[in-house]
Design an enzyme around this catalytic site. Sequence first.
Site, mmCIF file in Angstrom:
data_model
loop_
_atom_site.group_PDB
_atom_site.id
_atom_site.type_symbol
_atom_site.label_atom_id
_atom_site.label_comp_id
_atom_site.label_asym_id
_atom_site.label_seq_id
_atom_site.Cartn_x
_atom_site.Cartn_y
_atom_site.Cartn_z
ATOM 1 N N ASP A 31 0.754 -1.163 -0.059
ATOM 2 C CA ASP A 31 -0.012 0.157 0.002
ATOM 3 C C ASP A 31 1.015 1.084 0.119
ATOM 4 O O ASP A 31 0.341 2.311 -0.221
ATOM 5 C CB ASP A 31 -0.816 0.097 1.109
ATOM 6 C CG ASP A 31 -0.204 -0.006 2.266
ATOM 7 O OD1 ASP A 31 1.029 -0.201 2.490
ATOM 8 O OD2 ASP A 31 -1.213 -0.008 3.582
ATOM 9 N N GLU B 99 9.746 -3.903 9.985
ATOM 10 C CA GLU B 99 9.979 -2.443 9.547
ATOM 11 C C GLU B 99 10.388 -1.444 10.515
ATOM 12 O O GLU B 99 9.769 -1.171 11.629
ATOM 13 C CB GLU B 99 8.539 -1.705 8.774
ATOM 14 C CG GLU B 99 8.894 -0.600 8.224
ATOM 15 C CD GLU B 99 7.934 0.034 7.007
ATOM 16 O OE1 GLU B 99 6.994 -0.804 6.895
ATOM 17 O OE2 GLU B 99 8.181 1.141 6.640
HETATM 18 O O1 KIV Z 1 3.546 -0.979 1.363
HETATM 19 C C1 KIV Z 1 4.774 -1.520 1.513
HETATM 20 O O2 KIV Z 1 5.351 -1.319 0.314
HETATM 21 C C2 KIV Z 1 5.311 -2.355 2.598
HETATM 22 C C3 KIV Z 1 6.830 -2.608 2.546
HETATM 23 C C4 KIV Z 1 7.471 -1.313 2.791
HETATM 24 C C5 KIV Z 1 7.169 -3.740 3.307
HETATM 25 O O3 KIV Z 1 4.578 -2.660 3.431
#
Ligand code: KIV
Length: 258
Positions: free
Chosen positions: A47, A183
Amino acid sequence: MIGTKWTADIIRTMKARGAKIAALTAYDFPMTRLLDEAGIPLILVGDSLGMVVLGYPDTTHVTMTEMEHHVRAAARAKPRALLAADMPYRSYDTVPDALANAKRLAAAGAEAVKAEGGLDILEQVRAIVASGIPFLGHLGMLPQHVLEEGGYHIKGKTEPEHQRLLADAHALAKAGAFAVVLELVTPRVARELTQQVPIPTIGIGAGPDCDGQILVTPDLLGMLPWYNLKHVKPRLNAAEQMRAVVKDWKQGVETLKR
Ligand code: KIV
C-alpha cells in the site's frame, strides 16, 4: 529454483535452509514482470502504492478498490514469484471484513495478503489462514498508524516495545503467518526476533540480520528524488536518467527539420 512457482510454503522453508529472501514491491504489469525476470521470489503490491504511485501523503488513503486495480495489473504478469498484496487501512478492522477483503484481493490475483499488527489482529489472521489465503505479517513501525503516532518512529528501543514485538511475532507465527516483515525495528531486536521466531523475518530498515530484506522498488531505483530515506541507498538514479532522456528527446523533437 529455476522454473519453480514460489509459494508461501517454499518461502517459509527458506529460513530452515538458511536461504536469504530478497523481496520487492511492484504495482503494475511491467514492474512485476521485470522483478520476476530478475528472480525475485516474493513481490508485494504494497500500500506504499499510495505514496509512490498515487501521490497521497501516506498509506491511510489507499482503498480496497485501488488495491484490487493494481493487484490485477501485477497479476497479469503471471509471476513465478509469490504475489502478495497489502490489506489497506481499515479493511481488516473486524474478522468478517478481514476475510471478505482478503478474498477480494485473492480474487484480483493476490496469492497472499499482508496486514499490519500482531496480537491486535490475531483473530483476523487466523480466519484468513483458515480460509486458505497465506498471510504475511508486518510488525515494527506500522505505516497505517502514522497519523496516531505522529510520524514514522523506530520500534524496539524501549523494553515494553521489545517485549511487545516478541509477543506479536510469536503470536503471528502460531496463528499461521508464513513470514513477517519487520519495518524500522532496531537491528538488535530484529536479530533477536529472527533467532527466536520459527518463520522468516523480512526486514526494511531493520538491520542486516533478518532472514530477508524488502524494499519499495522505486526507492531502490532512485525514482523518487523528492524523499530522503535513511534506510535505503538508491542503486540507480532513475529520476535523473529519465529527466535527461526526456530533455534530450524533447530537444530532438524541437529541432527536427522538415
Ligand atoms: O507497503 C509497502 O510497500 C510495504 C513494504 C514497505 C514492506 O509494506
